[in-house]
Design a protein around this motif. Structure first.
Motif, PDB file in Angstrom:
ATOM      1  N   GLU A  89       0.818  -1.213   0.000  1.00  0.00           N
ATOM      2  CA  GLU A  89       0.000   0.000   0.000  1.00  0.00           C
ATOM      3  C   GLU A  89       0.853   1.265   0.000  1.00  0.00           C
ATOM      4  O   GLU A  89       0.614   2.186  -0.774  1.00  0.00           O
ATOM      5  CB  GLU A  89      -0.952  -0.003   1.196  1.00  0.00           C
ATOM      6  N   ASP A  90       1.859   1.328   0.864  1.00  0.00           N
ATOM      7  CA  ASP A  90       2.701   2.517   0.974  1.00  0.00           C
ATOM      8  C   ASP A  90       3.963   2.303   0.138  1.00  0.00           C
ATOM      9  O   ASP A  90       5.001   1.890   0.643  1.00  0.00           O
ATOM     10  CB  ASP A  90       3.050   2.795   2.434  1.00  0.00           C
ATOM     11  N   ARG A  91       3.863   2.590  -1.151  1.00  0.00           N
ATOM     12  CA  ARG A  91       4.996   2.344  -2.049  1.00  0.00           C
ATOM     13  C   ARG A  91       6.199   3.203  -1.701  1.00  0.00           C
ATOM     14  O   ARG A  91       7.341   2.745  -1.783  1.00  0.00           O
ATOM     15  CB  ARG A  91       4.583   2.619  -3.495  1.00  0.00           C
ATOM     16  N   ALA A  92       5.955   4.447  -1.336  1.00  0.00           N
ATOM     17  CA  ALA A  92       7.068   5.352  -1.033  1.00  0.00           C
ATOM     18  C   ALA A  92       7.897   4.823   0.135  1.00  0.00           C
ATOM     19  O   ALA A  92       9.134   4.819   0.078  1.00  0.00           O
ATOM     20  CB  ALA A  92       6.538   6.751  -0.720  1.00  0.00           C
ATOM     21  N   ALA A  93       7.225   4.370   1.193  1.00  0.00           N
ATOM     22  CA  ALA A  93       7.942   3.834   2.351  1.00  0.00           C
ATOM     23  C   ALA A  93       8.672   2.545   1.983  1.00  0.00           C
ATOM     24  O   ALA A  93       9.800   2.303   2.436  1.00  0.00           O
ATOM     25  CB  ALA A  93       6.968   3.580   3.497  1.00  0.00           C
ATOM     26  N   PHE A  94       8.045   1.722   1.142  1.00  0.00           N
ATOM     27  CA  PHE A  94       8.658   0.467   0.715  1.00  0.00           C
ATOM     28  C   PHE A  94       9.930   0.735  -0.084  1.00  0.00           C
ATOM     29  O   PHE A  94      10.987   0.150   0.183  1.00  0.00           O
ATOM     30  CB  PHE A  94       7.659  -0.326  -0.122  1.00  0.00           C
ATOM     31  N   LEU A  95       9.861   1.646  -1.052  1.00  0.00           N
ATOM     32  CA  LEU A  95      11.030   1.948  -1.877  1.00  0.00           C
ATOM     33  C   LEU A  95      12.127   2.621  -1.055  1.00  0.00           C
ATOM     34  O   LEU A  95      13.318   2.364  -1.271  1.00  0.00           O
ATOM     35  CB  LEU A  95      10.621   2.835  -3.055  1.00  0.00           C
ATOM     36  N   ALA A  96      11.743   3.441  -0.101  1.00  0.00           N
ATOM     37  CA  ALA A  96      12.735   4.067   0.774  1.00  0.00           C
ATOM     38  C   ALA A  96      13.469   3.011   1.590  1.00  0.00           C
ATOM     39  O   ALA A  96      14.684   3.100   1.805  1.00  0.00           O
ATOM     40  CB  ALA A  96      12.063   5.081   1.696  1.00  0.00           C
ATOM     41  N   ALA A  97      12.729   1.990   2.043  1.00  0.00           N
ATOM     42  CA  ALA A  97      13.360   0.911   2.805  1.00  0.00           C
ATOM     43  C   ALA A  97      14.325   0.115   1.929  1.00  0.00           C
ATOM     44  O   ALA A  97      15.426  -0.235   2.362  1.00  0.00           O
ATOM     45  CB  ALA A  97      12.285  -0.007   3.384  1.00  0.00           C
ATOM     46  N   LEU A  98      13.926  -0.171   0.684  1.00  0.00           N
ATOM     47  CA  LEU A  98      14.830  -0.888  -0.217  1.00  0.00           C
ATOM     48  C   LEU A  98      16.103  -0.086  -0.450  1.00  0.00           C
ATOM     49  O   LEU A  98      17.214  -0.629  -0.437  1.00  0.00           O
ATOM     50  CB  LEU A  98      14.143  -1.160  -1.563  1.00  0.00           C
ATOM     51  N   ALA A  99      15.943   1.227  -0.669  1.00  0.00           N
ATOM     52  CA  ALA A  99      17.103   2.088  -0.888  1.00  0.00           C
ATOM     53  C   ALA A  99      18.014   2.110   0.332  1.00  0.00           C
ATOM     54  O   ALA A  99      19.240   2.157   0.206  1.00  0.00           O
ATOM     55  CB  ALA A  99      16.641   3.506  -1.236  1.00  0.00           C
ATOM     56  N   GLY A 100      17.406   2.049   1.523  1.00  0.00           N
ATOM     57  CA  GLY A 100      18.194   2.058   2.749  1.00  0.00           C
ATOM     58  C   GLY A 100      18.933   0.767   2.999  1.00  0.00           C
ATOM     59  O   GLY A 100      19.868   0.730   3.808  1.00  0.00           O
ATOM     60  N   LEU A 101      18.518  -0.298   2.323  1.00  0.00           N
ATOM     61  CA  LEU A 101      19.134  -1.609   2.534  1.00  0.00           C
ATOM     62  C   LEU A 101      20.282  -1.909   1.574  1.00  0.00           C
ATOM     63  O   LEU A 101      21.020  -2.876   1.776  1.00  0.00           O
ATOM     64  CB  LEU A 101      18.068  -2.705   2.395  1.00  0.00           C
ATOM     65  N   VAL A 102      20.428  -1.104   0.526  1.00  0.00           N
ATOM     66  CA  VAL A 102      21.477  -1.377  -0.450  1.00  0.00           C
ATOM     67  C   VAL A 102      22.710  -0.537  -0.126  1.00  0.00           C
ATOM     68  O   VAL A 102      22.609   0.639   0.213  1.00  0.00           O
ATOM     69  CB  VAL A 102      20.985  -1.123  -1.890  1.00  0.00           C
ATOM     70  N   ALA A 103      23.872  -1.168  -0.217  1.00  0.00           N
ATOM     71  CA  ALA A 103      25.124  -0.484   0.066  1.00  0.00           C
ATOM     72  C   ALA A 103      25.438   0.512  -1.050  1.00  0.00           C
ATOM     73  O   ALA A 103      24.968   0.360  -2.174  1.00  0.00           O
ATOM     74  CB  ALA A 103      26.253  -1.505   0.194  1.00  0.00           C
ATOM     75  N   PRO A 104      26.238   1.544  -0.766  1.00  0.00           N
ATOM     76  CA  PRO A 104      26.652   2.474  -1.822  1.00  0.00           C
ATOM     77  C   PRO A 104      27.268   1.715  -2.999  1.00  0.00           C
ATOM     78  O   PRO A 104      28.087   0.817  -2.808  1.00  0.00           O
ATOM     79  CB  PRO A 104      27.684   3.360  -1.120  1.00  0.00           C
ATOM     80  N   GLY A 105      26.824   2.063  -4.207  1.00  0.00           N
ATOM     81  CA  GLY A 105      27.305   1.363  -5.383  1.00  0.00           C
ATOM     82  C   GLY A 105      26.554   0.089  -5.684  1.00  0.00           C
ATOM     83  O   GLY A 105      26.844  -0.587  -6.675  1.00  0.00           O
TER      84      GLY A 105
END
Length: 239
Positions: A136-152
């Protein structure tokens, strides 16, 4: 709902756990699609990390919404150090049992991506396959995915476009006419256009670097990469 995980969706997919690994069962479309989507993703992860082919040896990969582990096992067999994350405990138990039977060392965790991100976990690559159309909350979901990936690192999603053709093929056709999926698997209103997904990824601090359609041959049931984004598609984004 717990975080971005919708309780009704958790129950729905948890109820399918016992038949998840049946190639002719309710997850048959995912079994057919899996070689294309995992191969497409693995080749791009390998290239981004200076590898050739689908060499994922030693790379840390998170499979968000892993279910019973179809994609997680494919990535593990390519050498990745895989963590599978899902909110459905029944599906995770099926995943653990199947991995153990196959001698695969995959770490499965019950929870949501935002919970894992809050722990400071980071991965070389994060994948969420056929998940965002159930969030339902796509923005929060995508933010979490972005927060889980290392730089690069890389983030990959596969999902369904919200078009008239996807309604006819992926909803009416797949669920009601051909019975390829249990009725109620998808809500067409939750499908995500490439434009919406791209905008959401950019807002989360990621840049889209690759995009491809996934098309099925109706005669053979085999999936292939295509330029047709009208129904199923894959997205790659990077930090």
């Amino acid at each position: 709902m717990t975080g971005t995980a919708v309780e009704a969706e958790i129950r729905k997919f948890g109820a399918l756990a016992a038949r998840w690994w049946d190639p002719d069962g309710p997850m048959k479309p995912l079994h057919r699609m899996n070689p294309l989507r995992t191969g497409w993703i693995a080749e791009r992860i390998a290239k981004a990390h200076g590898r050739t082919g689908r060499d994922l040896a030693g790379l840390r990969l998170l499979d968000v919404g892993c279910g019973a582990g179809l994609a997680a096992e494919a990535f593990a067999r390519m050498g990745a150090e895989v963590t599978g994350l899902d909110a459905a405990g029944e599906a995770l138990q099926a995943a653990r049992d199947h991995a153990a039977a196959g001698g695969l060392a995959i770490s499965y965790r019950e929870g949501t991506p935002e919970e894992l991100a809050a722990e400071g976990a980071r991965f070389d690559a994060v994948v969420a396959l056929e998940v965002i159309e159930h969030v339902e909350d796509r923005a929060a979901f995508l933010a979490a995915l972005a927060g889980l990936v290392a730089p690069g690192g890389q983030v990959f999603l596969s999902t369904l476009n919200r078009t008239a053709r996807s309604f006819l093929l992926a909803k009416v056709g797949a669920e009601y006419l051909l019975r390829l999926l249990p009725v109620g698997t998808h809500d067409w209103r939750m499908f995500v256009t490439p434009g919406e997904l791209g905008a959401g990824l950019r807002k989360a601090g990621l840049r889209v670097t690759d995009l491809a359609g996934m098309s099925m041959d109706p005669l053979t049931g085999r999936w292939r990469e295509s330029r047709d984004l009208g129904v199923n598609y894959l997205v790659m984004a990077e930090r």
